[in-house]
Design an enzyme around this catalytic site. Structure first.
Site, short mmCIF file in Angstrom:
data_model
loop_
_atom_site.label_atom_id
_atom_site.label_comp_id
_atom_site.label_asym_id
_atom_site.label_seq_id
_atom_site.Cartn_x
_atom_site.Cartn_y
_atom_site.Cartn_z
N MET A 30 -2.59 -11.02 -0.57
CA MET A 30 -4.16 -11.07 -0.95
C MET A 30 -3.94 -11.66 -2.54
O MET A 30 -4.72 -11.51 -3.21
CB MET A 30 -4.59 -9.58 -1.27
CG MET A 30 -4.72 -8.91 0.11
SD MET A 30 -5.98 -7.70 0.18
CE MET A 30 -5.17 -6.41 -1.01
N HIS A 37 6.38 -10.71 -3.13
CA HIS A 37 5.81 -11.88 -2.38
C HIS A 37 6.72 -13.14 -1.93
O HIS A 37 6.96 -13.39 -0.86
CB HIS A 37 4.56 -12.32 -2.79
CG HIS A 37 3.50 -11.47 -2.96
ND1 HIS A 37 2.98 -10.98 -4.00
CD2 HIS A 37 2.79 -10.68 -1.82
CE1 HIS A 37 1.93 -10.33 -3.95
NE2 HIS A 37 1.93 -10.01 -2.50
N GLY A 149 6.06 -7.08 4.29
CA GLY A 149 7.04 -6.13 3.13
C GLY A 149 7.12 -4.73 3.57
O GLY A 149 6.30 -3.98 4.10
N GLN A 155 1.69 -0.01 7.00
CA GLN A 155 0.99 -1.25 7.53
C GLN A 155 1.84 -2.17 8.28
O GLN A 155 1.52 -2.60 9.36
CB GLN A 155 0.96 -2.32 6.05
CG GLN A 155 0.52 -3.56 6.53
CD GLN A 155 -0.15 -4.42 5.01
OE1 GLN A 155 -0.99 -3.87 4.75
NE2 GLN A 155 0.66 -5.11 4.73
N SER A 187 4.45 -4.49 -7.04
CA SER A 187 3.13 -4.53 -6.62
C SER A 187 2.14 -5.01 -7.55
O SER A 187 2.25 -4.99 -8.73
CB SER A 187 2.72 -2.92 -6.44
OG SER A 187 1.16 -2.76 -6.13
N SER A 188 1.04 -5.83 -6.85
CA SER A 188 -0.02 -6.13 -7.79
C SER A 188 -0.45 -5.35 -8.38
O SER A 188 -1.26 -5.47 -9.61
CB SER A 188 -0.97 -6.94 -6.88
OG SER A 188 -0.40 -8.04 -6.07
N ARG A 189 -0.87 -4.09 -8.17
CA ARG A 189 -1.52 -3.06 -8.76
C ARG A 189 -0.71 -2.70 -10.06
O ARG A 189 -1.60 -1.86 -10.66
CB ARG A 189 -1.89 -1.88 -7.99
CG ARG A 189 -3.00 -2.25 -6.91
CD ARG A 189 -3.51 -0.99 -6.04
NE ARG A 189 -4.66 -1.49 -5.17
CZ ARG A 189 -4.54 -1.80 -4.02
NH1 ARG A 189 -3.58 -1.90 -3.25
NH2 ARG A 189 -5.84 -2.18 -3.19
O1 PAF Z 1 -0.43 -6.31 2.14
C1 PAF Z 1 -1.45 -6.98 2.06
O2 PAF Z 1 -1.11 -7.67 1.12
C2 PAF Z 1 -2.57 -6.85 2.86
O3 PAF Z 1 -2.78 -5.63 3.48
C3 PAF Z 1 -2.54 -8.09 4.11
C4 PAF Z 1 -1.52 -8.07 4.92
C5 PAF Z 1 -2.63 -9.54 3.37
C6 PAF Z 1 -4.06 -7.98 4.70
O4 PAF Z 1 -5.32 -8.56 3.85
#
Ligand code: PAF
Length: 281
Positions: A30, A37, A149, A155, A187-189
């Site tokens: 995202m 990443h 990840g 997820q 994390s981006s957050r």
């Molecule tokens: O992990 C993420 O950044 C998101 O959940 C993903 C897998 C890109 C789906 O939008």
């Protein structure tokens, strides 16, 4: 690196690679890219000849009171980072490309069981949004290998199940969690945290390590979970869960089961919700 936003060009580029016999790797993101990443992109590069990264802030995986509007959108900076990390193609579609009938009218996937617990229970609809967008991205990019990840362990399980059941002809590879020096998972957050919260945030990882040790010392699962929750509260978090689960399916382990387990936590610091996990083996 080439950047494309439309399906026709994306498909033409990937088709041409495939005709040359090249293997295509894929990392879905995202955006607001960080070292976590980039480690996935490096892993994809080891598994494939060409790497596609997508950047799409997917509206359907955010609940009504979540941070969709303020989620950091840093495309220019992200593009530079992708060039530095040898990404071959950035796919940055619009909402219209991803959801041509509007995201409120989209065909939606639901991954039962592994998608219903923990994050699925605390963020209703979250994994339907993730499963839907990931399936669309797989269909669009058509990679040979996709890297996800382990920080978002649940997820990863959801994506594995969906890829298996929908028979996507690709391999899913898991990338290790990348941590700051003090243990905080990237994390981006994390960028939402103020200085005071940032100083407290590593307690999340410290609590996971404490859960592993405490369980190894023979304390019962429920006792470890209760004590971990209180420990996080004392450190100023508002925990959603701090649990021990079976790593393969997130089921509650049977009494006496002590291999293949992991600890998972989700907790808020102020308005910021952080998740993390630690495998025991
Ligand atoms: O992990 C993420 O950044 C998101 O959940 C993903 C897998 C890109 C789906 O939008």
């Amino acid at each position: 690196m080439r950047t494309v936003g439309d399906l026709r060009t994306l498909r033409a580029v990937v088709r041409a690679w495939r005709q040359e016999g090249l293997r295509v790797g894929f990392v879905a993101t995202m955006g607001n890219l960080h070292a976590g990443h980039f480690s996935l992109i490096e892993l994809a590069r080891k598994q494939a000849d060409r790497v596609v990264t997508s950047i799409f802030v997917n509206p359907t995986q955010f609940g009504p009171n979540e941070d969709f509007a303020r989620y950091p959108r840093t495309l220019a900076e992200d593009s530079l980072g992708l060039v530095e990390h040898n990404c071959d193609l950035l796919f940055a579609p619009s909402v219209e490309v991803m959801y041509p009938h509007g995201h409120d009218h989209a065909v939606t996937l639901h991954v039962p069981e592994v998608g219903d617990t923990l994050e699925g229970a605390h963020r209703p609809g979250h994994f339907d949004g993730v499963a839907t967008v990931v399936a669309k991205l797989f269909a669009m990019v058509a990679p040979d290998v996709a890297v996800f990840g382990q920080k978002d362990w649940q997820q990863l399980l959801v994506v594995r199940r969906l890829a298996q059941e929908l028979a996507f002809p690709l391999e899913i590879v898991a990338g290790p969690i990348v941590r700051e020096d003090d243990g905080l998972a990237m994390s981006s957050r994390n960028r939402y945290l103020d200085a005071h919260q940032r100083a407290r945030a590593p307690e999340l990882h410290a609590t996971l390590e404490w859960m592993r040790e405490s369980f190894a010392e023979g304390h019962a699962r429920a006792a470890v979970e209760g004590a971990a929750t209180r420990r996080l509260e004392r450190a100023g978090f508002r925990p959603d869960y701090a649990v021990l689960r079976r790593a393969t399916d997130l089921a509650v382990p049977a009494g006496g089961e002590c291999t293949g387990l992991m600890a998972l936590v989700a907790a808020r610091l102020g308005e910021t919700r952080l998740i993390d996990n630690l495998a025991f083996d």
